[in-house]
Design an enzyme around this catalytic site. Structure first.
Site, PDB file in Angstrom:
ATOM      1  N   ASP A  21      97.838  80.359  32.775  1.00 39.14           N
ATOM      2  CA  ASP A  21      97.311  81.381  31.862  1.00 39.14           C
ATOM      3  C   ASP A  21      97.382  80.824  30.434  1.00 39.14           C
ATOM      4  OD1 ASP A  21      97.065  84.779  32.086  1.00 39.14           O
ATOM      5  OD2 ASP A  21      97.253  83.852  30.106  1.00 39.14           O
ATOM      6  N   ILE A  22      96.319  81.055  29.683  1.00 38.49           N
ATOM      7  CA  ILE A  22      96.223  80.500  28.330  1.00 38.49           C
ATOM      8  C   ILE A  22      97.178  81.200  27.361  1.00 38.49           C
ATOM      9  CG2 ILE A  22      94.425  82.018  27.391  1.00 38.49           C
ATOM     10  CD1 ILE A  22      92.959  79.460  26.476  1.00 38.49           C
ATOM     11  N   HIS A  47      91.868  87.736  39.922  1.00 39.68           N
ATOM     12  CA  HIS A  47      92.918  86.746  39.665  1.00 39.68           C
ATOM     13  C   HIS A  47      94.266  87.355  39.985  1.00 39.68           C
ATOM     14  CE1 HIS A  47      91.874  88.829  35.925  1.00 39.68           C
ATOM     15  NE2 HIS A  47      93.144  88.728  35.545  1.00 39.68           N
ATOM     16  N   HIS A  49      98.112  87.003  39.124  1.00 38.32           N
ATOM     17  CA  HIS A  49      99.077  86.427  38.187  1.00 38.32           C
ATOM     18  C   HIS A  49     100.335  86.043  38.976  1.00 38.32           C
ATOM     19  CE1 HIS A  49      97.288  88.075  34.339  1.00 38.32           C
ATOM     20  NE2 HIS A  49      96.784  88.974  35.197  1.00 38.32           N
TER      21      HIS A  49
HETATM   22  P1  AMP Z   1      93.827  90.730  33.113  1.00 38.55           P
HETATM   23  O1  AMP Z   1      92.333  90.702  33.355  1.00 38.55           O
HETATM   24  O2  AMP Z   1      94.227  91.967  32.369  1.00 38.55           O
HETATM   25  O3  AMP Z   1      94.620  90.530  34.374  1.00 38.55           O
HETATM   26  O4  AMP Z   1      94.195  89.524  32.143  1.00 38.55           O
HETATM   27  C1  AMP Z   1      93.429  88.355  32.089  1.00 38.55           C
HETATM   28  C2  AMP Z   1      94.334  87.159  31.892  1.00 38.55           C
HETATM   29  O5  AMP Z   1      93.518  86.007  31.779  1.00 38.55           O
HETATM   30  C3  AMP Z   1      95.214  87.212  30.628  1.00 38.55           C
HETATM   31  O6  AMP Z   1      96.571  86.978  30.999  1.00 38.55           O
HETATM   32  C4  AMP Z   1      94.650  86.089  29.750  1.00 38.55           C
HETATM   33  O7  AMP Z   1      95.644  85.450  28.957  1.00 38.55           O
HETATM   34  C5  AMP Z   1      94.063  85.160  30.791  1.00 38.55           C
HETATM   35  N1  AMP Z   1      92.978  84.313  30.291  1.00 38.55           N
HETATM   36  C6  AMP Z   1      91.885  84.703  29.611  1.00 38.55           C
HETATM   37  N2  AMP Z   1      91.096  83.660  29.338  1.00 38.55           N
HETATM   38  C7  AMP Z   1      91.710  82.569  29.856  1.00 38.55           C
HETATM   39  C8  AMP Z   1      91.399  81.178  29.897  1.00 38.55           C
HETATM   40  N3  AMP Z   1      90.282  80.691  29.340  1.00 38.55           N
HETATM   41  N4  AMP Z   1      92.259  80.353  30.512  1.00 38.55           N
HETATM   42  C9  AMP Z   1      93.393  80.814  31.074  1.00 38.55           C
HETATM   43  N5  AMP Z   1      93.736  82.127  31.075  1.00 38.55           N
HETATM   44  C10 AMP Z   1      92.902  82.986  30.463  1.00 38.55           C
END
Ligand code: AMP
Length: 133
Positions: free
Chosen positions: A29-30, A93, A95
């Site tokens: 995760d970024i 996704h 986590h």
């Molecule tokens: P959620 O959709 O609420 O489960 O959260 C989306 C997750 O994706 C968050 O934890 C972000 O930090 C992560 N995220 C968004 N863009 C990127 C990226 N380009 N690379 C890695 N993680 C990402």
């Protein structure tokens, strides 16, 4: 429009990859909640996890389990926690987060990690995941 994760799958934007199969991808995760915060995605762009076809739903979870086993070897923790939110990014996704106390799974908290730190950690996790069955 393609999701940001589809762009990662297609190599249009970079990620810190930790594992990949024909149908799934895992990367850091970024904006990590804890060090070693990993996202496991199906390459197929589906918004809602419970809309995945059966085979991909099962495959994604087996993939996440394998990633979690490698992750636990690299990031010492009591357990790897798993969460599905999907509010920000409409592409399934899972986590995965190394947990040492209940409050560690807190999306309101983040740790600062440089790109260099993320790259080094991803490489270590990738190696550990490769060694899993
Ligand atoms: P959620 O959709 O609420 O489960 O959260 C989306 C997750 O994706 C968050 O934890 C972000 O930090 C992560 N995220 C968004 N863009 C990127 C990226 N380009 N690379 C890695 N993680 C990402």
């Amino acid at each position: 429009m393609a999701s940001i994760f589809t762009k990662i799958v297609n190599g249009e934007i970079p990620c810190h990859r930790v594992a990949e199969t024909d149908h799934c991808l895992a990367f850091l995760d970024i904006n990590p909640v804890v060090p070693g915060h990993v996202l496991c995605i199906p390459k197929q762009e589906v918004d809602y996890i419970f809309d995945l076809p059966d085979d991909l739903f099962v495959e994604l979870h087996l993939f996440a389990r394998r990633v979690a086993r490698g992750l636990k070897q690299v990031c010492p923790c009591i357990k790897i926690g798993q969460a599905v939110v999907g509010i920000d990014v409409p592409h399934v996704h899972i986590h995965l987060m190394p947990l040492n106390k209940p409050g560690d799974l807190n999306f309101g908290h983040h740790v600062e990690m440089s790109q260099e730190e993320l790259a080094a950690l991803a490489a270590r996790i990738a190696k550990a995941v490769e060694q899993q069955n």
